[in-house]
Design an enzyme around this catalytic site. Structure first.
Site, PDB file in Angstrom:
ATOM      1  N   SER A   1      39.795  27.139  42.665  1.00  8.71           N
ATOM      2  CA  SER A   1      38.617  26.321  42.968  1.00  8.71           C
ATOM      3  C   SER A   1      38.933  25.361  44.113  1.00  8.71           C
ATOM      4  O   SER A   1      39.943  24.653  44.069  1.00  8.71           O
ATOM      5  CB  SER A   1      38.198  25.523  41.733  1.00  8.71           C
ATOM      6  OG  SER A   1      37.812  26.380  40.681  1.00  8.71           O
TER       7      SER A   1
ATOM      8  N   ARG B   1      35.801  31.596  30.608  1.00  7.36           N
ATOM      9  CA  ARG B   1      36.091  30.160  30.646  1.00  7.36           C
ATOM     10  C   ARG B   1      35.677  29.586  29.300  1.00  7.36           C
ATOM     11  O   ARG B   1      34.535  29.216  29.085  1.00  7.36           O
ATOM     12  CB  ARG B   1      35.345  29.475  31.802  1.00  7.36           C
ATOM     13  CG  ARG B   1      35.773  28.014  31.987  1.00  7.36           C
ATOM     14  CD  ARG B   1      35.226  27.442  33.272  1.00  7.36           C
ATOM     15  NE  ARG B   1      33.790  27.201  33.207  1.00  7.36           N
ATOM     16  CZ  ARG B   1      33.052  26.848  34.254  1.00  7.36           C
ATOM     17  NH1 ARG B   1      33.610  26.748  35.446  1.00  7.36           N
ATOM     18  NH2 ARG B   1      31.753  26.639  34.120  1.00  7.36           N
TER      19      ARG B   1
ATOM     20  N   LYS C   1      29.696  21.349  34.437  1.00  6.87           N
ATOM     21  CA  LYS C   1      30.911  20.543  34.526  1.00  6.87           C
ATOM     22  C   LYS C   1      30.534  19.077  34.773  1.00  6.87           C
ATOM     23  O   LYS C   1      29.735  18.772  35.662  1.00  6.87           O
ATOM     24  CB  LYS C   1      31.810  21.022  35.673  1.00  6.87           C
ATOM     25  CG  LYS C   1      32.612  22.261  35.353  1.00  6.87           C
ATOM     26  CD  LYS C   1      33.653  22.512  36.443  1.00  6.87           C
ATOM     27  CE  LYS C   1      34.584  23.644  36.082  1.00  6.87           C
ATOM     28  NZ  LYS C   1      35.642  23.833  37.114  1.00  6.87           N
TER      29      LYS C   1
END
Length: 383
Positions: free
Chosen positions: A283, A214, A312
């Site tokens: 997700s 990521r 996040k």
């Protein structure tokens, strides 16, 4: 009626029953060129125009949709199928795969269409997905040598190649690979002065069972180059490598799959791009999202954030109860994510839901001085 190899499977006496009883009941019929020719009175089909005309005539016999398969169309460079729904014609084109391993393609196509319809797809979408699956599996099967017949088996499960044959892909997704799911972070790598590859190498050597790259801040070329290096590292340890969001990078480096969020490309579309053999994760925070992931063809879901996290921004926390609710609603394996580390991973796994297969970790591994040590410690805790 007539197989791809040309063998006649039914006699003329059956045709009347087909035309008068079976076809009017059908949502879709999928005749090949030879079968379509027989159904319209032995009219030869030599062009796409002929296929369109045949599809219209067959539709007039009662089925709601017709797919005339053009794999045997003479002098055709591509494999062109004609789909007709009673109102519009669609010419579905794919690359022709030159192989004798075609036994079972018709049955597999029909089964795949039925499976996609059961998942809630529209008829046209189901046909397109099925056609893509057939093309992918044909390409995968092209060099198989099994048996002595003129026509070899079509490997619709992508399972017949053994380790001695030239195939670099990992085995199909194993839910137990979700046990210790390492998710990289470019900012953390910069903070500790590590490359993506160095971080991934330490994680897999420490016991990570699956890795997701990521890297939101990386340039495409840099990301692709790093992904290729990481893939070699992961393959050497038998660990699947997934790419977050960037399906283009996943395809370019032949990663084992992708992971998408609710605001990324829909999983259903991702599946049409990466094919049936790749892993797709989604997700999810709610039972409804988990259900949709299953319908869209995902292999697993990532659920969280379980605990607050700085990884996040504006990431809503669902807690252990929210995680349990989603797990109980999901038909797919689940990996928990969000603020999980040595101090709470055991509590997460103790919610005792059978399809909760592991924890996904970012900061607890990659925002540390020694990734190798932290990964080993967490792996020991989970096992």
């Amino acid at each position: 009626m007539i197989s791809t190899s040309g063998d006649v499977l039914t006699g003329p006496s059956v045709l009347t029953g087909f035309r008068e009883e079976l076809l009017p009941m059908a949502d879709i019929v999928t005749p090949n060129i030879k079968e379509a020719s027989v159904l319209v009175g032995d009219v030869p089909l030599k062009s796409v125009s002929d296929m369109r005309a045949a599809a219209k005539l067959i539709h007039d016999l009662g089925p709601r949709n017709v797919l005339v398969k053009g794999g045997d169309l003479p002098n055709s460079v591509d494999a062109i199928d004609v789909f007709f729904n009673g109102e519009e014609f669609y010419e579905l084109c794919s690359s022709r795969v030159n192989t004798c391993n075609t036994h079972g393609t018709g049955c597999t196509l029909a089964s795949c269409i039925a499976a996609e319809l059961a998942k809630g797809s529209s008829m046209l979408s189901a046909v397109k997905t099925a056609k893509h699956f057939i093309e992918t599996a044909l390409d995968y099967s092209r060099d198989l040598v099994i048996g002595n017949g003129a026509q070899g088996p079509f490997d619709h499960f992508l399972a017949l190649k053994n380790v001695n044959q030239s195939c670099s892909r990992q085995n199909r997704f194993n839910p137990n690979d979700l046990l210790l799911y390492a998710v990289t972070d470019s900012a953390m790598n910069r903070k500790w002065g590590r490359s993506i590859a160095e971080a991934v190498k330490a994680a897999v050597e420490g016991g990570a069972t699956i890795v997701q790259l990521r890297e939101k801040d990386a340039e495409t070329r840099d990301f692709l180059d790093a992904a290729k290096v990481c893939l070699k590292i992961c393959r050497s340890h038998g660990v699947p490598l997934l790419i977050n969001d960037r399906i283009d990078v996943a395809l370019a480096c032949d990663a084992d799959g992708v992971h998408v969020g609710q605001s990324d490309m829909p999983a259903r579309l991702a599946r049409t791009l990466v094919g049936p053999e790749k892993i797709i994760g989604v997700s999810c925070k709610t039972p409804e999202q988990a259900q949709q992931a299953w319908i869209d063809g995902a292999d697993y879901i990532g659920c969280g954030g379980v605990y607050p996290t700085n990884t996040k921004a504006d990431n809503r926390t669902i807690g252990l109860e929210g995680l349990k609710e989603v797990c109980q609603a999901s038909k797919l394996p689940v990996v928990a994510i969000g603020g999980i580390g040595l101090s709470n991973a055991h509590a997460v796994m103790e919610i005792a839901v059978p399809n909760l297969k592991g924890v996904a970790v970012v900061s607890a591994l990659f925002d540390t001085e020694c990734i190798l040590t932290e990964t080993r410690n967490l792996h020991a805790l989970l096992t």
